[in-house]
Write a protein that holds these residues in place. Sequence first.
Motif, PDB file in Angstrom:
ATOM      1  N   GLY A  35       0.795  -1.213   0.000  1.00  0.00           N
ATOM      2  CA  GLY A  35       0.000   0.000   0.000  1.00  0.00           C
ATOM      3  C   GLY A  35       0.828   1.263   0.000  1.00  0.00           C
ATOM      4  N   LEU A  36       2.142   1.135   0.139  1.00  0.00           N
ATOM      5  CA  LEU A  36       3.025   2.289   0.072  1.00  0.00           C
ATOM      6  C   LEU A  36       2.991   2.885  -1.336  1.00  0.00           C
ATOM      7  CD1 LEU A  36       5.148   3.659   2.000  1.00  0.00           C
ATOM      8  CD2 LEU A  36       6.868   2.363   0.740  1.00  0.00           C
ATOM      9  N   ARG A  37       2.827   4.198  -1.414  1.00  0.00           N
ATOM     10  CA  ARG A  37       2.811   4.862  -2.727  1.00  0.00           C
ATOM     11  C   ARG A  37       4.193   4.777  -3.376  1.00  0.00           C
ATOM     12  NH1 ARG A  37      -1.076   9.290  -3.643  1.00  0.00           N
ATOM     13  NH2 ARG A  37       0.590  10.159  -4.901  1.00  0.00           N
ATOM     14  N   ALA A  38       4.203   4.582  -4.690  1.00  0.00           N
ATOM     15  CA  ALA A  38       5.478   4.526  -5.416  1.00  0.00           C
ATOM     16  C   ALA A  38       6.212   5.863  -5.338  1.00  0.00           C
ATOM     17  CB  ALA A  38       5.228   4.149  -6.870  1.00  0.00           C
ATOM     18  N   ASP A  39       5.464   6.969  -5.197  1.00  0.00           N
ATOM     19  CA  ASP A  39       6.083   8.296  -5.138  1.00  0.00           C
ATOM     20  C   ASP A  39       6.114   8.835  -3.713  1.00  0.00           C
ATOM     21  OD1 ASP A  39       3.370   8.626  -4.829  1.00  0.00           O
ATOM     22  OD2 ASP A  39       3.211  10.359  -6.180  1.00  0.00           O
ATOM     23  N   ALA A  40       6.026   7.946  -2.706  1.00  0.00           N
ATOM     24  CA  ALA A  40       6.055   8.394  -1.312  1.00  0.00           C
ATOM     25  C   ALA A  40       7.383   9.093  -1.018  1.00  0.00           C
ATOM     26  CB  ALA A  40       5.875   7.206  -0.374  1.00  0.00           C
TER      27      ALA A  40
END
Length: 361
Positions: A35-40
């Motif tokens: 669930g971590l955003r790729a652009d975090a």
Amino acid sequence: MKRLSRVRWAGALIVLTLVMLGSASAQAQALSYAGLRADAPERYTVVRGDTLWDISGRFLRHPWQWPEIWQVNPQIRNPHLIYPGDIIYLEDCNGRPCLRMERGQGVVRLSPEVRRVPHREAIAPLPLEVVENFLRRHRVVDDAERLDNLAYVVGGDDQRLVSGAGDAIYVRGDLPSEGRLGIYRLGDRYQDLESGELLGIELISVGRALWLRRDGDISRLEITESNFEVRNGDLILPVEEREWAGQFLPRAPDSAISGHILAVPGGVRFIGRLQVVALDLGRRDGIQAGHVLRVEQQGELVTDPTTNELIQLPGEEAGLVMVFRTFEKVSYALVMQATRTLAVGDRVYHPDRSELLAGAP
């Protein structure tokens, strides 16, 4: 521990974990971290005006997963409270991504001065101005019998039929002699859409008043503010005082749950982002402040061209709501996302569809 590279977590680690661990539970756990955003960002400095939902959305594709990767720093006083100037950063916690915080020493630098940020300026979990304004004007009584025991207006000063701010009114019934008092009028009756069960009765705020004196069972009050004209029969209750910042985190319910949008206080027909809705779910259903629910828009009713039967098309995912006030049988929630126009009758359910299916009979 070392700081986390979002590129590393975006791909290779998830695949490697699945291969190495193999078990269904391990796979499910590893996938949850996807669930971590790729652009975090690797680091984010909290600014005034942020909400916990906003910050969660910078790091996670699903903001309600925040508690799953939030690592409380026990050495920080009130670690669940986040202030402007604090730094949220990604880190490797024993082979999985987590979020930690560096306390900005509770200060915001406004050159050439340094000003300490007081407790009341901790960031809110959601836009509190919307919530607070709504709660000043709406509340729910869980059963009709309680209404019979509430104090009520029996008259105005100088035989006034309606009164406003600055006027005195007379009230019959038991009242506290201290604390702020609210003046309310009956609103909608919330009933179960299928069974017809009475779930609660909405009270709409007419104004606020100050207790002056009592003579027998009659009290004299001064109206300190009014949203509408105060009339005979209006109800009097103590005002609810609440502290909201840090009270709850956005999260999914602990188990499968399903309900409906019951009403839109204020009579709005179609619902969009940052509007308040009433749900036919309450404390008896396990609903708590902070719970996030997915909304499914009702499918359209169409006529089968072959059989002429009236059929309902499947529903479509339409948004997310976050509960902020619960009662025994109903709750109020704020629409946090709306990809379609929501409406009364739309279904709400656990944001993880697998949880809903697991709880199905």
